[in-house]
Design a protein around this motif. Structure first.
Motif, PDB file in Angstrom:
ATOM      1  N   SER A 174     -47.285  19.895  30.503  1.00 34.42           N
ATOM      2  CA  SER A 174     -48.065  19.045  31.400  1.00 34.42           C
ATOM      3  C   SER A 174     -47.178  18.454  32.490  1.00 34.42           C
ATOM      4  O   SER A 174     -47.589  18.359  33.650  1.00 34.42           O
ATOM      5  CB  SER A 174     -48.740  17.908  30.616  1.00 34.42           C
ATOM      6  N   SER A 175     -45.969  18.064  32.113  1.00 35.47           N
ATOM      7  CA  SER A 175     -45.078  17.430  33.081  1.00 35.47           C
ATOM      8  C   SER A 175     -44.479  18.421  34.062  1.00 35.47           C
ATOM      9  O   SER A 175     -43.958  18.016  35.110  1.00 35.47           O
ATOM     10  CB  SER A 175     -43.957  16.682  32.356  1.00 35.47           C
ATOM     11  N   THR A 176     -44.540  19.717  33.749  1.00 35.65           N
ATOM     12  CA  THR A 176     -43.965  20.718  34.643  1.00 35.65           C
ATOM     13  C   THR A 176     -45.017  21.598  35.300  1.00 35.65           C
ATOM     14  O   THR A 176     -44.674  22.523  36.037  1.00 35.65           O
ATOM     15  CB  THR A 176     -42.947  21.602  33.896  1.00 35.65           C
ATOM     16  N   SER A 177     -46.312  21.344  35.035  1.00 35.36           N
ATOM     17  CA  SER A 177     -47.388  22.009  35.763  1.00 35.36           C
ATOM     18  C   SER A 177     -47.956  21.003  36.765  1.00 35.36           C
ATOM     19  O   SER A 177     -47.523  19.865  36.832  1.00 35.36           O
ATOM     20  CB  SER A 177     -48.465  22.528  34.807  1.00 35.36           C
ATOM     21  N   GLN A 178     -48.951  21.429  37.534  1.00 32.74           N
ATOM     22  CA  GLN A 178     -49.472  20.583  38.615  1.00 32.74           C
ATOM     23  C   GLN A 178     -50.886  20.098  38.313  1.00 32.74           C
ATOM     24  O   GLN A 178     -51.699  20.840  37.742  1.00 32.74           O
ATOM     25  CB  GLN A 178     -49.499  21.379  39.915  1.00 32.74           C
ATOM     26  N   PRO A 179     -51.225  18.868  38.749  1.00 33.25           N
ATOM     27  CA  PRO A 179     -52.592  18.370  38.571  1.00 33.25           C
ATOM     28  C   PRO A 179     -53.563  18.900  39.627  1.00 33.25           C
ATOM     29  O   PRO A 179     -54.770  18.784  39.465  1.00 33.25           O
ATOM     30  CB  PRO A 179     -52.425  16.857  38.693  1.00 33.25           C
ATOM     31  N   SER A 180     -53.038  19.463  40.710  1.00 32.23           N
ATOM     32  CA  SER A 180     -53.880  20.035  41.757  1.00 32.23           C
ATOM     33  C   SER A 180     -53.129  21.181  42.422  1.00 32.23           C
ATOM     34  O   SER A 180     -51.895  21.292  42.298  1.00 32.23           O
ATOM     35  CB  SER A 180     -54.266  18.978  42.794  1.00 32.23           C
ATOM     36  N   ALA A 181     -53.873  22.012  43.150  1.00 36.58           N
ATOM     37  CA  ALA A 181     -53.260  23.189  43.750  1.00 36.58           C
ATOM     38  C   ALA A 181     -52.220  22.839  44.803  1.00 36.58           C
ATOM     39  O   ALA A 181     -51.257  23.582  45.006  1.00 36.58           O
ATOM     40  CB  ALA A 181     -54.347  24.075  44.363  1.00 36.58           C
ATOM     41  N   ASP A 182     -52.409  21.713  45.480  1.00 40.14           N
ATOM     42  CA  ASP A 182     -51.503  21.347  46.568  1.00 40.14           C
ATOM     43  C   ASP A 182     -50.556  20.213  46.200  1.00 40.14           C
ATOM     44  O   ASP A 182     -49.949  19.597  47.075  1.00 40.14           O
ATOM     45  CB  ASP A 182     -52.300  20.975  47.815  1.00 40.14           C
ATOM     46  N   ALA A 183     -50.417  19.914  44.928  1.00 39.84           N
ATOM     47  CA  ALA A 183     -49.515  18.844  44.503  1.00 39.84           C
ATOM     48  C   ALA A 183     -48.066  19.204  44.824  1.00 39.84           C
ATOM     49  O   ALA A 183     -47.640  20.351  44.639  1.00 39.84           O
ATOM     50  CB  ALA A 183     -49.665  18.584  43.004  1.00 39.84           C
ATOM     51  N   THR A 369     -52.859  25.266  13.099  1.00 36.18           N
ATOM     52  CA  THR A 369     -52.567  24.064  13.874  1.00 36.18           C
ATOM     53  C   THR A 369     -53.538  23.963  15.034  1.00 36.18           C
ATOM     54  O   THR A 369     -53.981  24.985  15.576  1.00 36.18           O
ATOM     55  CB  THR A 369     -51.108  24.064  14.388  1.00 36.18           C
ATOM     56  N   LEU A 370     -53.883  22.744  15.408  1.00 37.74           N
ATOM     57  CA  LEU A 370     -54.835  22.492  16.498  1.00 37.74           C
ATOM     58  C   LEU A 370     -54.273  21.388  17.379  1.00 37.74           C
ATOM     59  O   LEU A 370     -53.845  20.340  16.883  1.00 37.74           O
ATOM     60  CB  LEU A 370     -56.191  22.073  15.934  1.00 37.74           C
ATOM     61  N   LEU A 371     -54.278  21.620  18.689  1.00 38.10           N
ATOM     62  CA  LEU A 371     -53.690  20.682  19.634  1.00 38.10           C
ATOM     63  C   LEU A 371     -54.633  20.404  20.797  1.00 38.10           C
ATOM     64  O   LEU A 371     -55.231  21.336  21.356  1.00 38.10           O
ATOM     65  CB  LEU A 371     -52.386  21.249  20.220  1.00 38.10           C
ATOM     66  N   PRO A 372     -54.781  19.150  21.190  1.00 41.56           N
ATOM     67  CA  PRO A 372     -55.471  18.847  22.439  1.00 41.56           C
ATOM     68  C   PRO A 372     -54.500  19.036  23.600  1.00 41.56           C
ATOM     69  O   PRO A 372     -53.301  18.838  23.443  1.00 41.56           O
ATOM     70  CB  PRO A 372     -55.861  17.381  22.275  1.00 41.56           C
ATOM     71  N   TRP A 373     -55.011  19.415  24.753  1.00 43.44           N
ATOM     72  CA  TRP A 373     -54.159  19.439  25.939  1.00 43.44           C
ATOM     73  C   TRP A 373     -54.765  18.519  26.987  1.00 43.44           C
ATOM     74  O   TRP A 373     -54.699  17.304  26.842  1.00 43.44           O
ATOM     75  CB  TRP A 373     -53.936  20.868  26.449  1.00 43.44           C
ATOM     76  N   VAL A 374     -55.404  19.051  28.013  1.00 48.03           N
ATOM     77  CA  VAL A 374     -55.966  18.211  29.070  1.00 48.03           C
ATOM     78  C   VAL A 374     -57.403  18.645  29.350  1.00 48.03           C
ATOM     79  O   VAL A 374     -57.786  19.793  29.103  1.00 48.03           O
ATOM     80  CB  VAL A 374     -55.136  18.292  30.364  1.00 48.03           C
ATOM     81  N   SER A 375     -58.204  17.720  29.876  1.00 45.51           N
ATOM     82  CA  SER A 375     -59.610  18.014  30.161  1.00 45.51           C
ATOM     83  C   SER A 375     -59.843  18.464  31.592  1.00 45.51           C
ATOM     84  O   SER A 375     -60.924  18.942  31.917  1.00 45.51           O
ATOM     85  CB  SER A 375     -60.464  16.764  29.876  1.00 45.51           C
ATOM     86  N   ARG A 376     -58.833  18.308  32.456  1.00 43.70           N
ATOM     87  CA  ARG A 376     -58.956  18.730  33.853  1.00 43.70           C
ATOM     88  C   ARG A 376     -58.097  19.965  34.103  1.00 43.70           C
ATOM     89  O   ARG A 376     -57.141  20.224  33.367  1.00 43.70           O
ATOM     90  CB  ARG A 376     -58.524  17.596  34.784  1.00 43.70           C
ATOM     91  N   PRO A 377     -58.387  20.706  35.148  1.00 44.30           N
ATOM     92  CA  PRO A 377     -57.588  21.910  35.439  1.00 44.30           C
ATOM     93  C   PRO A 377     -56.129  21.564  35.709  1.00 44.30           C
ATOM     94  O   PRO A 377     -55.815  20.524  36.294  1.00 44.30           O
ATOM     95  CB  PRO A 377     -58.252  22.484  36.707  1.00 44.30           C
ATOM     96  N   ARG A 378     -55.243  22.452  35.297  1.00 43.17           N
ATOM     97  CA  ARG A 378     -53.832  22.364  35.637  1.00 43.17           C
ATOM     98  C   ARG A 378     -53.466  23.606  36.445  1.00 43.17           C
ATOM     99  O   ARG A 378     -54.153  24.643  36.380  1.00 43.17           O
ATOM    100  CB  ARG A 378     -52.957  22.274  34.391  1.00 43.17           C
ATOM    101  N   TYR A 379     -52.374  23.514  37.173  1.00 44.00           N
ATOM    102  CA  TYR A 379     -51.999  24.567  38.105  1.00 44.00           C
ATOM    103  C   TYR A 379     -50.538  24.945  37.915  1.00 44.00           C
ATOM    104  O   TYR A 379     -49.691  24.106  37.599  1.00 44.00           O
ATOM    105  CB  TYR A 379     -52.235  24.113  39.551  1.00 44.00           C
ATOM    106  N   PHE A 380     -50.264  26.234  38.132  1.00 44.27           N
ATOM    107  CA  PHE A 380     -48.910  26.775  38.082  1.00 44.27           C
ATOM    108  C   PHE A 380     -48.614  27.365  39.452  1.00 44.27           C
ATOM    109  O   PHE A 380     -49.252  28.324  39.873  1.00 44.27           O
ATOM    110  CB  PHE A 380     -48.790  27.854  37.001  1.00 44.27           C
ATOM    111  N   ILE A 385     -54.831  27.447  36.247  1.00 44.81           N
ATOM    112  CA  ILE A 385     -54.766  28.054  34.915  1.00 44.81           C
ATOM    113  C   ILE A 385     -56.189  28.270  34.426  1.00 44.81           C
ATOM    114  O   ILE A 385     -56.962  27.323  34.270  1.00 44.81           O
ATOM    115  CB  ILE A 385     -53.979  27.150  33.943  1.00 44.81           C
ATOM    116  N   LEU A 386     -56.551  29.532  34.212  1.00 41.79           N
ATOM    117  CA  LEU A 386     -57.917  29.890  33.834  1.00 41.79           C
ATOM    118  C   LEU A 386     -58.099  29.958  32.327  1.00 41.79           C
ATOM    119  O   LEU A 386     -59.083  29.454  31.784  1.00 41.79           O
ATOM    120  CB  LEU A 386     -58.280  31.255  34.452  1.00 41.79           C
ATOM    121  N   ASP A 387     -57.210  30.627  31.657  1.00 42.12           N
ATOM    122  CA  ASP A 387     -57.284  30.849  30.213  1.00 42.12           C
ATOM    123  C   ASP A 387     -55.900  30.686  29.618  1.00 42.12           C
ATOM    124  O   ASP A 387     -54.889  30.703  30.328  1.00 42.12           O
ATOM    125  CB  ASP A 387     -57.778  32.269  29.916  1.00 42.12           C
TER     126      ASP A 387
END
Length: 446
Positions: A174-183, A369-380, A385-387
C-alpha cells in the motif's frame, strides 16, 4: 526489534558514514533462513493484473524505463526493500536486517520478453516465484513485469516470508503503490544515505545496548535475562555456529523431496456477497474460507486439518514484520457444509491465545489465510490494479493451501497444490462453496 543508528568512530581521512543500522530478526523468523529448503520455500509470490495502456509509450510499446523509474522511486526507495540479512559474530544474537551497500535495482526488476496469453499462462511463472532463488546477501524481493495478449500487464512480486508476513506485506505494498493514477511518486532516494550496515561483530554490541535501554534498570534487565532459560540460549548460539555446516544439508536431492513442483489457480468473487453468506451461516468470512478448503478436499483421508494464522499485530508494535501464530482447525470433508462451518467457527472462537494450541485430529493438508487490503483502487506506475492472485506461504509438501485478499469490494482466492493434483477444479470448488454459485473459471481481466 530495531537498533537505533549508533555513533561509531569514523575512519580517519575518509567520508565513511559514522552511523550503523541493524534491525534484529524475531526468533521465529530465523527458521525461515535456517537451511536452503526453508529459505527457498518461503519465497512468497503475489500477482497483480494492471491496465496496460498507462504503461505504454506513444508507439504502444511497454515503457520499461518509466516502470523502472517508478519501482526505483517507490519500492527501491523504501527502507524495507533496501535491507539484507547479516548474521551475527559467533551466533551470539539473531540475524539482523542491515542496509545493502551494494544495492542494484537490476537484481530486483525483471521484464519478460514474451507476450503471454493470460488464459493459458502459468500463474507461478507470471509471479516470478519460480525464477532463480534470491541471494541472501541482497534484499529479498523481486518484481517481474509481463505483457499479456489482451493488452493488460502483470506485475509479479515475490517477497520472502522472513522479512514480512501477509498483513505487513500488504501494508508495505500500500505504501509503495499509488492512490490515484496521477499521484506523485517523487524521485528515487537512498533511505540509508549516511548510514552503513552493521557488521557481524557489531551486532552483539548493538543488541546489548538495545536490551539495556529497553530494560530501564539493572533489576529489570536481570529479570528479563532470567526469563529465558540459559540452556535454550546456549542451544540457539550452537545452532547458529553450526549453521554453515547444516545450511545445505542433503543438497538437491533433499530439496526435490521437500519442494516438489506445485501449480496455482485463483478465483474472484463479490466480497460483500461472500460476507453475507458467512454471516447467514453464523460465521466469519475467514471461517467460510477455511470450511470451503476442507469441503473442496478430494483426497482419500476425509478428516483433515488446516493451519490457520492468528495475528498478534498491534498499533504499539508497528515495526514488527512477522507477528502471527499458527493454530490448527479440523473438519470432515464429507460432512454437511453448514456443520463444517459451525465446527470451524467454534474451534476458532474457543481458542486460548495464552496457552499453546492443543493438537487436533485429521490428516494435515495445508494452510488458509485471509487478508483485507483496501476498498478503493490502487495504481502501479499510473496503471490501475484490476485483479490479483494471492498465493499462500505454504509448506513445500502441503497438499492444498489457499490465501484470500479483499480488494475493492472483491475477494480474490489463490491456491497451491502439487503438480499432479487438479488445482483448477479444487479452486473452483472452493469458489462454489464460498458463493453458493457455479464455478466461473479463471477470471479474465481486460
Amino acid at each position: 526489534m530495531t537498533a537505533a543508528p549508533t555513533a561509531t568512530a569514523a575512519t580517519r581521512g575518509t567520508t565513511r558514514p559514522s552511523r550503523v543500522h541493524a534491525e534484529f530478526m524475531q526468533i521465529w523468523e530465523e527458521g525461515y533462513v535456517s537451511n536452503h529448503i526453508s529459505f527457498e520455500n518461503m519465497h512468497t509470490p503475489g500477482l497483480f493484473v494492471v491496465a496496460g495502456d498507462a504503461l505504454r509509450d506513444s508507439d504502444g510499446a511497454l515503457d520499461r524505463e518509466r516502470i523502472r523509474r517508478y519501482v526505483d522511486a517507490t519500492m527501491a526507495s523504501h527502507p524495507a526493500f533496501r535491507v539484507r540479512l547479516q548474521r551475527s559474530f559467533l551466533g551470539l544474537t539473531p540475524p539482523a536486517w542491515v542496509p545493502d551497500d551494494r544495492f542494484d535495482l537490476d537484481r530486483h526488476l525483471v521484464f519478460w520478453d514474451e507476450v503471454l496469453d493470460f488464459e493459458t499462462a502459468d500463474l507461478r511463472k507470471l509471479s516470478g516465484v519460480d525464477d532463480v532463488v534470491m541471494p541472501l546477501r541482497h534484499p529479498l524481493w523481486r518484481v517481474r513485469i509481463t505483457e499479456l495478449t489482451n493488452g493488460a500487464v502483470t506485475v509479479g512480486i515475490t517477497m520472502h516470508h522472513a522479512s514480512m508476513d501477509g498483513l505487513s506485506g500488504m501494508r508495505l505494498f500500500s505504501s509503495t503503490s499509488q492512490p490515484s493514477a496521477d499521484a506523485e511518486t517523487g524521485s528515487p532516494v537512498d533511505p540509508f544515505a549516511g548510514v552503513r550496515p552493521a557488521r557481524g561483530w557489531q551486532l552483539p554490541i548493538l543488541a546489548i545496548a538495545q536490551w539495556w535501554r529497553g530494560a530501564g534498570s539493572p533489576r529489570a534487565a536481570w529479570s528479563a535475562y532470567r526469563a529465558k532459560p540459559f540452556l535454550r540460549r546456549v542451544r540457539r548460539v550452537a545452532a547458529r555456529l553450526t549453521l554453515p555446516l547444516r545450511y545445505g544439508r542433503g543438497g538437491e536431492r533433499a530439496r526435490e523431496q521437500a519442494l516438489p513442483p506445485r501449480h496455482s489457480a485463483y478465483r474472484k468473487m463479490d466480497a460483500g456477497a461472500a460476507g453475507r453468506r458467512a454471516r447467514d451461516l453464523g460465521a466469519t468470512l475467514s471461517d467460510l474460507q477455511v470450511a470451503a478448503i476442507i469441503g473442496a478436499w478430494d483426497g482419500e483421508d476425509r478428516v483433515v486439518r488446516l493451519r490457520f494464522p492468528v495475528s498478534f499485530h498491534s498499533t504499539a508494535e508497528r515495526g514488527v514484520r512477522n507477528h502471527v501464530r499458527d493454530m490448527e482447525v479440523f473438519g470432515d470433508a464429507d460432512a454437511d457444509f453448514t456443520k463444517t462451518i459451525e465446527s470451524v467457527h467454534r474451534q476458532v472462537e474457543e481458542r486460548d491465545d495464552s496457552k499453546p494450541y492443543p493438537p487436533v485430529p485429521g490428516r494435515p493438508i495445508g494452510y488458509s489465510t485471509l487478508l483485507p487490503w483496501v476498498s478503493r483502487p490502487r495504481y502501479f506506475c499510473g496503471a490501475e490494479i484490476l485483479d490479483m492472485a494471492p498465493f499462500p506461504a505454504s509448506l513445500g509438501r502441503d497438499d492444498l493451501a489457499a490465501a484470500g485478499i479483499m480488494y475493492r469490494g472483491q475477494l480474490f482466492i489463490g491456491a497451491n497444490m502439487p503438480i499432479d493434483q487438479d488445482v483448477e477444479a479444487t479452486t473452483g470448488r472452493i469458489y462454489e462453496l464460498m458463493t453458493g454459485l457455479p464455478d466461473t473459471g479463471r477470471p479474465s481481466p481486460a
